[in-house]
Design an enzyme around this catalytic site. Structure first.
Site, PDB file in Angstrom:
ATOM      1  N   ARG A   1      -0.907   8.872 -13.886  1.00 49.02           N
ATOM      2  CA  ARG A   1       0.158   8.165 -13.139  1.00 49.02           C
ATOM      3  C   ARG A   1       0.945   7.249 -14.065  1.00 49.02           C
ATOM      4  NH1 ARG A   1      -2.848   5.181  -8.556  1.00 49.02           N
ATOM      5  NH2 ARG A   1      -0.813   4.352  -7.977  1.00 49.02           N
TER       6      ARG A   1
ATOM      7  N   ARG B   1      -7.705   4.298  -2.444  1.00 51.46           N
ATOM      8  CA  ARG B   1      -6.750   5.400  -2.422  1.00 51.46           C
ATOM      9  C   ARG B   1      -7.248   6.480  -3.383  1.00 51.46           C
ATOM     10  NH1 ARG B   1      -0.524   3.597  -3.095  1.00 51.46           N
ATOM     11  NH2 ARG B   1      -0.506   5.054  -4.833  1.00 51.46           N
TER      12      ARG B   1
ATOM     13  N   ARG C   1      -7.850  -2.056  -5.866  1.00 49.05           N
ATOM     14  CA  ARG C   1      -7.045  -2.069  -4.635  1.00 49.05           C
ATOM     15  C   ARG C   1      -7.751  -1.401  -3.453  1.00 49.05           C
ATOM     16  NH1 ARG C   1      -1.227   0.450  -4.663  1.00 49.05           N
ATOM     17  NH2 ARG C   1      -2.323   2.149  -5.690  1.00 49.05           N
TER      18      ARG C   1
ATOM     19  N   LYS D   1       5.002  -3.339  -5.654  1.00 48.85           N
ATOM     20  CA  LYS D   1       6.180  -2.935  -4.863  1.00 48.85           C
ATOM     21  C   LYS D   1       5.858  -2.998  -3.366  1.00 48.85           C
ATOM     22  CE  LYS D   1       6.420   1.191  -6.841  1.00 48.85           C
ATOM     23  NZ  LYS D   1       5.250   1.119  -7.749  1.00 48.85           N
TER      24      LYS D   1
ATOM     25  N   ARG E   1      12.344   8.242  -8.953  1.00 50.87           N
ATOM     26  CA  ARG E   1      11.353   8.222 -10.029  1.00 50.87           C
ATOM     27  C   ARG E   1      11.775   9.084 -11.206  1.00 50.87           C
ATOM     28  NH1 ARG E   1       6.843   6.687  -6.406  1.00 50.87           N
ATOM     29  NH2 ARG E   1       5.102   6.317  -7.772  1.00 50.87           N
TER      30      ARG E   1
HETATM   31  P1  AP5 Z   1       0.801  -2.706  -4.529  1.00 46.82           P
HETATM   32  O1  AP5 Z   1       1.750  -3.620  -3.847  1.00 46.82           O
HETATM   33  O2  AP5 Z   1       0.034  -1.743  -3.696  1.00 46.82           O
HETATM   34  O3  AP5 Z   1       1.529  -1.971  -5.748  1.00 46.82           O
HETATM   35  P2  AP5 Z   1       2.608  -0.773  -5.780  1.00 46.82           P
HETATM   36  O4  AP5 Z   1       3.612  -1.125  -6.812  1.00 46.82           O
HETATM   37  O5  AP5 Z   1       3.081  -0.480  -4.405  1.00 46.82           O
HETATM   38  O6  AP5 Z   1       1.678   0.368  -6.367  1.00 46.82           O
HETATM   39  P3  AP5 Z   1       1.521   1.885  -5.946  1.00 46.82           P
HETATM   40  O7  AP5 Z   1       0.228   2.334  -6.575  1.00 46.82           O
HETATM   41  O8  AP5 Z   1       1.680   2.060  -4.471  1.00 46.82           O
HETATM   42  O9  AP5 Z   1       2.693   2.521  -6.683  1.00 46.82           O
HETATM   43  P4  AP5 Z   1       2.858   3.984  -7.084  1.00 46.82           P
HETATM   44  O10 AP5 Z   1       4.258   3.970  -7.506  1.00 46.82           O
HETATM   45  O11 AP5 Z   1       1.879   4.492  -8.065  1.00 46.82           O
HETATM   46  O12 AP5 Z   1       2.463   4.808  -5.762  1.00 46.82           O
HETATM   47  P5  AP5 Z   1       3.305   5.427  -4.564  1.00 46.82           P
HETATM   48  O13 AP5 Z   1       2.536   5.221  -3.344  1.00 46.82           O
HETATM   49  O14 AP5 Z   1       4.706   4.966  -4.628  1.00 46.82           O
HETATM   50  O15 AP5 Z   1      -0.240  -3.617  -5.359  1.00 46.82           O
HETATM   51  C1  AP5 Z   1      -1.319  -3.032  -6.043  1.00 46.82           C
HETATM   52  C2  AP5 Z   1      -2.585  -3.908  -5.873  1.00 46.82           C
HETATM   53  O16 AP5 Z   1      -2.384  -5.161  -6.510  1.00 46.82           O
HETATM   54  C3  AP5 Z   1      -2.950  -4.257  -4.401  1.00 46.82           C
HETATM   55  O17 AP5 Z   1      -4.342  -4.319  -4.261  1.00 46.82           O
HETATM   56  C4  AP5 Z   1      -2.320  -5.646  -4.198  1.00 46.82           C
HETATM   57  O18 AP5 Z   1      -2.995  -6.374  -3.206  1.00 46.82           O
HETATM   58  C5  AP5 Z   1      -2.494  -6.242  -5.592  1.00 46.82           C
HETATM   59  N1  AP5 Z   1      -1.442  -7.188  -5.945  1.00 46.82           N
HETATM   60  C6  AP5 Z   1      -0.100  -7.112  -5.671  1.00 46.82           C
HETATM   61  N2  AP5 Z   1       0.553  -8.150  -6.204  1.00 46.82           N
HETATM   62  C7  AP5 Z   1      -0.382  -8.899  -6.855  1.00 46.82           C
HETATM   63  C8  AP5 Z   1      -0.333 -10.112  -7.602  1.00 46.82           C
HETATM   64  N3  AP5 Z   1       0.805 -10.751  -7.795  1.00 46.82           N
HETATM   65  N4  AP5 Z   1      -1.481 -10.582  -8.136  1.00 46.82           N
HETATM   66  C9  AP5 Z   1      -2.668  -9.923  -7.943  1.00 46.82           C
HETATM   67  N5  AP5 Z   1      -2.781  -8.789  -7.225  1.00 46.82           N
HETATM   68  C10 AP5 Z   1      -1.653  -8.279  -6.697  1.00 46.82           C
HETATM   69  O19 AP5 Z   1       3.297   6.977  -4.941  1.00 46.82           O
HETATM   70  C11 AP5 Z   1       2.102   7.710  -4.903  1.00 46.82           C
HETATM   71  C12 AP5 Z   1       2.330   9.118  -5.396  1.00 46.82           C
HETATM   72  O20 AP5 Z   1       3.240   9.803  -4.512  1.00 46.82           O
HETATM   73  C13 AP5 Z   1       2.954   9.273  -6.783  1.00 46.82           C
HETATM   74  O21 AP5 Z   1       1.976   9.175  -7.801  1.00 46.82           O
HETATM   75  C14 AP5 Z   1       3.535  10.688  -6.662  1.00 46.82           C
HETATM   76  O22 AP5 Z   1       2.522  11.659  -6.754  1.00 46.82           O
HETATM   77  C15 AP5 Z   1       4.063  10.723  -5.231  1.00 46.82           C
HETATM   78  N6  AP5 Z   1       5.480  10.262  -5.139  1.00 46.82           N
HETATM   79  C16 AP5 Z   1       5.920   9.147  -4.464  1.00 46.82           C
HETATM   80  N7  AP5 Z   1       7.260   9.013  -4.611  1.00 46.82           N
HETATM   81  C17 AP5 Z   1       7.659  10.056  -5.383  1.00 46.82           C
HETATM   82  C18 AP5 Z   1       8.920  10.440  -5.898  1.00 46.82           C
HETATM   83  N8  AP5 Z   1      10.030   9.726  -5.646  1.00 46.82           N
HETATM   84  N9  AP5 Z   1       8.969  11.546  -6.677  1.00 46.82           N
HETATM   85  C19 AP5 Z   1       7.856  12.279  -6.928  1.00 46.82           C
HETATM   86  N10 AP5 Z   1       6.631  11.978  -6.475  1.00 46.82           N
HETATM   87  C20 AP5 Z   1       6.529  10.861  -5.697  1.00 46.82           C
HETATM   88 MG    MG Z   2       2.877   1.191  -3.098  1.00 50.60          MG
END
Ligand code: AP5
Ligand code: MG
Length: 214
Positions: free
Chosen positions: A165, A154, A127, A13, A88
């Site tokens: 997660r 991270r 990552r 994402k 979410r």
């Molecule tokens: P990346 O682009 O970083 O993936 P992402 O989908 O953004 O993954 P996240 O881990 O950020 O998602 P998440 O939903 O767990 O965390 P968030 O920060 O939103 O890609 C991942 C890796 O793969 C990178 O190294 C990239 O380079 C690589 N990659 C990408 N595309 C690729 C490809 N095609 N091929 C190979 N490699 C590739 O949330 C974190 C925490 O915040 C949650 O766990 C929760 O505690 C809290 N939180 C956030 N929002 C809420 C909410 N709405 N409600 C409640 N809690 C919340």
């Molecule tokens: Mg992200």
């Protein structure tokens, strides 16, 4: 252009949102990045959120809805936005429907990045992120392309947080996809190719007419 990026942890994402932000010149609103910025700044919200993120759990709906409500009202959102990481849960999705109505806005597209569990685990374990600007990078990257900072892992990418997660995503966030399916706005993107291949699919989906009925 109002876009919603949906997908599991590690589905890409943030990576695709970066591309969309450059392409359309609209803000990338990532609730995870916002929470990590609060943690880094040591605010009361950051102190409250830190152990929740480290354990791979979700911050309460009440807090998250308040955060998104205030963010979408900022002037830089007038021309559009890319939301990543929200909603979410079903209560968050319902609150976002209400908020979008109040703002007189609607989504052009919900982009669902579909990636196998095996690949998610592989990506999350390798990552690297920039502690300053939060851009994400694949394993082996030396430094942040944008500001030269040394990259770090991270906290919630450590093995003990990754399993919860994924579990909470399956339990609470999968139903959110069904919430949007009926709208005709969901584009399913095969998220298993290279970053460039996926970007091409994402842009094609954004340009395609929707099947939404008025
Ligand atoms: P990346 O682009 O970083 O993936 P992402 O989908 O953004 O993954 P996240 O881990 O950020 O998602 P998440 O939903 O767990 O965390 P968030 O920060 O939103 O890609 C991942 C890796 O793969 C990178 O190294 C990239 O380079 C690589 N990659 C990408 N595309 C690729 C490809 N095609 N091929 C190979 N490699 C590739 O949330 C974190 C925490 O915040 C949650 O766990 C929760 O505690 C809290 N939180 C956030 N929002 C809420 C909410 N709405 N409600 C409640 N809690 C919340
Ligand atoms: Mg992200």
């Amino acid at each position: 252009m109002n876009l919603l990026l949906y997908g599991a942890p590690g589905s890409g994402k943030g990576t695709q949102a970066n591309m969309l932000r450059s392409r359309f010149g609209i803000p990338h609103i990532a609730t995870g990045d916002m929470l990590r910025a609060e943690i880094q700044a040591g605010t009361p919200l950051g102190l409250q959120a830190q152990p929740i993120l480290a354990a791979g759990q979700y911050v309460s709906d009440e807090i998250m809805i308040a955060i998104i409500r205030s963010r979408l009202q900022q002037p830089d959102c007038r021309r559009g936005f890319i939301i990543d990481g929200f909603p979410r849960t079903i209560p968050q999705a319902e609150a976002l429907d209400t908020l979008m109505d109040e703002l007189g806005r609607s989504f052009n597209r919900v982009l669902y990045l579909k990636v196998s569990l095996e690949e998610l685990l592989r990506r999350l374990s390798g990552r690297l992120v920039c502690p300053r600007c939060q851009r994400t990078y694949p394993p082996g990257t030396a430094a942040c392309e944008a500001d030269g900072s040394s990259l770090v892992q991270r906290e919630d990418d450590k093995v003990e947080a990754v399993k919860p997660r994924i579990e909470i995503y399956l339990q609470k966030t999968i139903p959110v996809l069904d919430h949007y399916r009926g709208s005709g706005l969901v584009s399913e993107i095969d998220g298993m190719g290279t970053i460039e291949e996926i970007s091409r699919q994402v842009l094609a989906a954004v340009a395609a007419p929707t099947t939404k009925t008025a």
